[in-house]
Design an enzyme around this catalytic site. Structure first.
Site, PDB file in Angstrom:
ATOM      1  N   SER A  39       0.777  -1.280  -0.035  1.00  0.00           N
ATOM      2  CA  SER A  39      -0.048  -0.075  -0.104  1.00  0.00           C
ATOM      3  C   SER A  39       0.717   1.235  -0.075  1.00  0.00           C
ATOM      4  CB  SER A  39      -0.912  -0.002   1.217  1.00  0.00           C
ATOM      5  OG  SER A  39      -1.671  -1.191   1.353  1.00  0.00           O
ATOM      6  N   GLU A  60       4.839  -1.889  14.712  1.00  0.00           N
ATOM      7  CA  GLU A  60       5.324  -0.296  14.172  1.00  0.00           C
ATOM      8  C   GLU A  60       6.070  -0.018  15.439  1.00  0.00           C
ATOM      9  OE1 GLU A  60       2.044  -1.203  14.453  1.00  0.00           O
ATOM     10  OE2 GLU A  60       1.403  -1.298  12.395  1.00  0.00           O
ATOM     11  N   PHE A  85      -0.970   4.864  11.838  1.00  0.00           N
ATOM     12  CA  PHE A  85      -0.050   3.997  12.820  1.00  0.00           C
ATOM     13  C   PHE A  85       1.415   4.409  12.792  1.00  0.00           C
ATOM     14  CE2 PHE A  85      -3.584   1.489  12.363  1.00  0.00           C
ATOM     15  CZ  PHE A  85      -4.014   0.776  11.103  1.00  0.00           C
TER      16      PHE A  85
END
Lengths: 350, 297, 293
Positions: A39, A60, A85
């Site tokens: 993405s 993350e 995120f």
């Protein structure tokens, strides 16, 4: 080698391509992702340079820590995820591991704002700019289109220090010329005008330009400034424009709290207060829907911008009227004031 | 502080070293013995060896420098953290602690490949098996457990022979004792033992000089540049002969008590003799240490 | 290129002496600052001594040598121990220790890599150091360099999820050049770790994440040194669970939850320092705060 496009293209797409070119030029560039490489488009870099690409999975915080470790050893690090995120979720990690030691990590976050679309509120970042703004040592860049995103990636690699780059999911039209080197910290006046200053960033720049066209037909000339750097904030360009227009409007695909609107309001309040209004998400969560429907719902289209410009100008006119009426009573008022503070107010100022 | 007796046992894999070591440990007392397998000092795992293209027989596939360091530290009474190699997976497991014990037995392919390694041992044994025996054992093991055919086993043995000759057999020149298992028609177990010791460092010869143990064949031969006395043990011993043997070689009662069977096969005889020898080394060491202590005080 | 070398290579008795000097300085500097974390600093002094005087290939003359070993103090509140060790190895002048946590001093309450030579990463908020260590170990692989990375974590810190994200990734990337040392002193601020949020069996947890686990007595160099040297032949990342005593060295602080973040008052400071003096081999050493090596 720049991107030249006459069709709509997403800023994240340009970023992905720029990374590959960067990787070819610079052996010290390392890219990380958190299971969203397809993405965020870092997958392109990953395919060509698998030894310098680390997709750490849905972790993350670990991604930020690893980025810090790599940067501390001399690499130029780009790490990517969805904006929500890459900022909200890992604020303390960015604060302590990257910003406090001033390490050379660029957080290039894609899917910012409500134009993410159908995924809904939990994936739509409306506060990434405000969060990043509150961290010292952090530079924030919001490219307006694919051309700027492409050049900004190279500028980021040449810049030594932490940086946040805000990118979008949606394909958007280009509004800047291709191949123009990205200057960090310099806002660009895209359209000159004398009646109001529209400060826009990201995909809203296109909408602002559309609104300016419409307003031109109504006899209102809007000056559109592309604030592609939010921090450090280009106060000079803003004030220079506002001195001319005496009214300001900000537009961003972001909450009205803490983002571009707040940066402009802070600057104007301290330097040159004028009538202003902030356009953005009005302290609400996002929701599911087609991006075009969401933009319409949160009043972030060129129509809405044009309407708001007219409203601001109307508000300013009314405020001036009240000021004129009250000017006559001001002398009694003024005497009272002079007793307390000393000195008469300047009656001729308006 | 524990002053260990270091025993090194070198030999090809499949020669029966592990069984030998286990039996010796039982005789000496399991709580006094620590066995170190030199396979744990492999520096490459199975995948890496394949990539480089060498067998574990090659010294380059083993971290012998680390082994030297560990044995040296153990000699000083310090405990060491030894790597662990898992044969079933071909990978390395978690390292484990080795604490100095009265007897430390190091068995493997290269326990005394270098002189610096060889100097650390009190007793070095080269453990060998006659080719026919080895072939039969290997066929039995590999066809049953690993599903090979006889041809495949033969091929594997042939491939390894060059590495064995180059890297394992040279240790014969440094060994104090060479033990070779052979086929014996006289014994009930069909396995006999050749015990070879250097002519200029005799133990059996010295003990035997007063009497003649006529079950054994004695001759000399040249082996790796040294003249060796060879004692062939091919017959089973009955209880009387066992008593006589224990008298000649001063085998202690607790060792004898572990030999329960009526007829002692050559392999067990060899174990007994070896254990007795080791215990003598241990006793000599303890006496030396006592003297040192007395002098210190 | 400058060649990094270990500054000291003393036998274990020398290490014990160094550890004692460092302990004394830790208590002194916290007492002087009237602020700091004595318990967790004292429990890891032996680990730091073993690292800085035996294991780490570093040199105070070349603090930025790209081939140097890296040490990350993930439990950043043990900064006094790190500062005392850096002073003893020569990375920072001894005078700095007087100004711990003082306004304007480079010795901040938690390590700041921009201000203190020898500090590899700014830490303080727990759970982040191991991720940083993984990044440094990955950089070693990219540069094809032989340097190793050592990360010291607290046991309470293992309650932070990010530690396990990092553990997972180290194993996934097959990093053999990283060692995580867990300072298992069994206490945290609100009580025993097992009462607050049990982390046992901690060794099994690291093992399940694909790490080689070695459990040692964190105050015994005979176990610490071999465990730390095991990195030369491991095929997985190594986790050393060092069983320690919080506040080790000061009898009224040992195993006492109260001394996590409290500085000793003047009389307590004197009592603590007296306890150090009563150990024999200190008599011939000059261990004032200004001792130069």
């Amino acid at each position: 080698m720049a991107i030249i496009s006459d069709r709509e293209i997403a800023t994240r797409e340009a970023y992905g391509r720029a990374l590959v070119e960067l990787g070819r030029q610079n052996n010290n560039v390392v890219v990380l992702d958190a299971d969203l490489a397809k993405s965020t488009q870092t997958i392109k870099f990953g395919k060509e340079f698998p030894d310098r690409f680390f997709d750490v999975g849905i972790a993350e915080a670990n991604m930020i820590g690893i980025s810090a470790g790599l940067a501390a050893c001399g690499m130029v690090v780009f790490c990517s995820s969805f904006a929500i995120f890459a900022t909200q979720r890992v604020l303390n990690q960015i604060f302590q591991s990257i910003a406090y030691p001033n390490l050379n990590v660029k957080i290039a976050a894609s899917h910012a704002g409500i134009s993410v679309g159908e995924d809904g509120a939990t994936h739509q970042s409306i506060d990434d700019i405000s969060i990043m703004r509150s961290i010292p040592n952090m530079t924030i860049v919001v490219p307006a289109d694919a051309h700027e995103a492409y050049e900004a990636t190279f500028a980021a690699a040449n810049f030594e220090g932490p940086m946040y780059i805000r990118l979008s999911r949606m394909a958007t039209p280009v509004v800047t010329p291709p191949g123009k080197p990205f200057e960090i910290g310099k806002a660009i006046v895209l359209r000159e005008g004398k009646d109001i200053t529209i400060a826009a960033c990201g995909i809203m720049v296109y909408e602002a330009l559309g609104a300016a066209e419409r307003l031109s037909g109504l006899g209102v000339e809007a000056e559109v400034i592309n604030f592609n750097t939010i921090k450090p904030f280009d106060k000079e360009t803003l004030i220079e424009s506002v001195i001319k227009t005496r009214a300001a409007l900000t537009v961003e695909e972001h909450s009205i709290i803490g983002g571009l609107g707040s940066a402009v309001a802070e600057a104007l309040c301290e330097e040159f207060p004028v009538a202003m209004s902030r356009m953005g998400v009005r302290d609400q969560f996002g929701q599911s829907g087609k991006p075009v429907d969401l933009l319409k719902h949160y009043k972030l289209t060129s129509d809405d911008i044009a309407k708001e410009v007219l409203r601001v100008l109307e508000t300013r006119r009314k405020a001036n009227e009240i000021y004129e009426i009250s000017a006559s009573t001001r002398s009694d008022f003024g005497a009272l004031k002079a007793e307390n503070e000393g000195g008469m107010p300047d009656e001729s100022s308006n | 502080m524990v002053d260990p007796v270091f025993i090194g046992i070198a030999g090809d894999s499949g020669a029966g070293k592990s069984t030998f070591v286990k039996d010796i440990a039982t005789l000496l007392g399991k709580d006094k013995v620590r066995t170190i397998s030199f396979d744990d000092y492999h520096s490459l795992d199975r995948v890496e060896r394949k990539a480089v293209g060498i067998t574990p027989l090659h010294p380059r596939a083993n971290n012998l420098g680390l082994a030297i360091e560990h044995l040296f530290l153990l000699k000083q009474g310090k405990k060491v953290l030894k790597p662990v190699y898992d044969h079933s997976t071909g990978n390395f497991g978690d390292p484990e602690w080795v604490v100095p014990m009265p007897y430390i037995i190091c068995e493997g392919l290269h326990p005394f490949f270098f002189k610096s390694l060889a100097e650390l041992y009190d007793m070095k044994v080269y453990y060998d098996t006659e080719m026919d025996l080895k072939f039969n054992w290997k066929v039995k093991r590999d066809t049953a457990e690993r599903g090979y055919t006889v041809e495949q086993v033969a091929k594997e043995i042939r491939l390894r022979q060059r590495d064995i000759r180059n890297f394992v057999e040279p240790q014969c020149a440094l060994a104090d004792i060479i033990i070779k298992l052979k086929i014996s028609k006289n014994s009930s177990s069909a396995i006999g033992v050749d015990w070879k010791e250097p002519v200029d460092d005799p133990w059996i010869r010295k003990c035997l000089k007063s009497c003649n143990f006529d079950n054994w064949k004695c001759f000399t031969e040249w082996h790796a540049g040294r003249k060796m006395n060879v004692f062939g043990i091919y017959d089973d011993l009955n209880q009387e002969q066992l008593k006589e043997l224990s008298g000649i070689f001063s085998i202690s009662r607790d060792l004898l008590s572990k030999v329960q069977e009526k007829e002692v096969v050559p392999y067990r005889t060899m174990l007994l003799l070896f254990a007795a020898r080791i215990k003598q080394i241990r006793a000599a060491k303890d006496k030396d240490n006592e003297v040192v202590l007395k002098n210190a005080v | 290129m400058p060649f990094s070398r270990i500054v000291y290579k003393p036998e274990y008795e020398e290490l014990e002496k160094k550890a004692l000097i460092i302990r004394k300085n830790v208590i002194k500097m916290i007492g002087k600052a009237q602020s700091g974390h004595p318990g967790g600093s004292l429990s890891c002094v032996d680990i730091l001594t073993a690292l800085y005087f035996r294991i780490l290939r570093i040199s105070p003359k070349y603090p930025k040598d790209p081939e140097r070993d890296r040490f990350v103090l993930s439990k950043g509140h043990a900064a006094p121990a790190l500062y005392a060790t850096l002073a003893e190895t020569g990375f920072i002048p001894y005078e700095w220790l007087d100004d711990l946590r003082k306004f304007g001093s480079p010795l901040q309450g938690h390590p700041d890599m921009k201000k203190v030579p020898g500090v590899e990463m700014s830490t303080g908020s727990l759970g982040q150091g191991l991720s940083v260590g993984v990044g440094m170990a990955l950089a070693a692989k990219i540069f094809e360099s032989g340097y190793r990375v050592f990360v010291l974590l607290g046991d309470g810190e293992c309650q932070e999820g990010q530690v396990w994200e990092a553990a997972m990734s180290a194993s996934h990337y097959k990093l053999t050049n990283i060692v995580a040392i867990v300072d298992r002193n069994r206490l945290q601020i609100d009580g025993c770790t097992e009462d607050v949020m049990g982390i046992d069996p901690i060794g099994a947890k690291w093992k399940a994440f694909g790490w080689t686990v070695i459990e040692v007595d964190g105050h015994d160099f005979l176990e610490l040194i071999p465990a730390l040297e095991a990195i030369s032949y491991t095929s997985k990342p190594t986790a050393i669970i060092a069983n320690t005593v919080k506040g080790k060295g000061v009898c009224f602080m040992e195993n006492n939850v109260d001394w996590h973040g409290k500085a000793p008052k003047q009389d307590q400071l004197e009592e603590a320092l007296k306890g150090f003096d009563e150990i024999e081999f200190m008599e011939s050493e000059d261990v004032s705060l200004d001792s130069k090596n």
